[in-house]
Design an enzyme around this catalytic site. Structure first.
Site, short mmCIF file in Angstrom:
data_model
loop_
_atom_site.label_atom_id
_atom_site.label_comp_id
_atom_site.label_asym_id
_atom_site.label_seq_id
_atom_site.Cartn_x
_atom_site.Cartn_y
_atom_site.Cartn_z
N ARG A 42 0.82 -1.21 0.00
CA ARG A 42 0.00 0.00 0.00
C ARG A 42 0.86 1.26 0.00
NH1 ARG A 42 -4.15 -1.39 4.74
NH2 ARG A 42 -2.21 -2.08 5.65
N CYS A 43 1.89 1.25 -0.77
CA CYS A 43 2.85 2.35 -0.83
C CYS A 43 2.74 3.02 -2.19
CB CYS A 43 4.26 1.79 -0.61
SG CYS A 43 5.59 3.00 -0.74
#
Length: 165
Positions: A42-43
């Site tokens: 989730r970057c």
């Protein structure tokens, strides 16, 4: 006193739990260049998985490996190994080696990352930081998140470490 290379060689049996089950050992790639990358699902840099897979596809037949090390140290990884594996398969069709979710910072870091911090003074400052290990076990380069996997800075170092021909 051991050199960094000797210290690495002495620890070359560092084991990582594989996201596919079993273990991955850095000894599996002894004598070959390996790009080790701490990752997160989730970057903002997560699309770099495409570039990591492309590097692996381009150079693997010449002995190069990419090892993705999902980590929750920057609070951007999914909750379980199964979720990470499913996410990477669905969104990136990865077949490069990947560990289970693994700490990369501090006292609880995986021994490989503790070795990097102790011997090289390097540790990931964010997700998708990259370290290239040369065939002799030395650190051939480190890059931050903003350096994309297929950048000339990285590919030129990889190519210099691969066998000619």
């Amino acid at each position: 006193m051991l050199t960094a290379s000797a210290a690495f060689s002495a620890q070359r049996d560092w084991q990582f739990a594989s996201i596919d089950g079993g273990t991955l050992s850095l000894d599996d790639w002894a004598g070959k260049p390996v790009l080790v990358v701490n990752t997160a699902s989730r970057c903002g840099f997560t699309p770099q998985y495409d570039g990591l897979q492309a590097l692996y596809d381009t150079y693997r037949d010449r002995g190069f490996a990419v090892l993705a090390v999902p980590s929750q140290d920057f609070k951007q990884e999914l909750a379980s190994d199964e979720q990470v594996k499913d996410f990477c398969a669905l969104n990136f069709d990865l077949d490069l080696p990947m560990t289970t979710i693994t700490p990369v910072l501090g006292d609880g870091a995986h021994p490989f990352y503790r070795w990097l911090a102790d011997s090289e003074g390097w540790q990931p400052s964010w997700n998708f930081n990259k370290v290239l290990i040369a065939p002799d076990g030395t650190v051939a380069g480190t890059w931050g998140s903003a350096t994309v996997p297929e950048s000339p800075e990285i590919t030129s170092r990889i190519e210099a470490l691969l066998p000619r021909g």
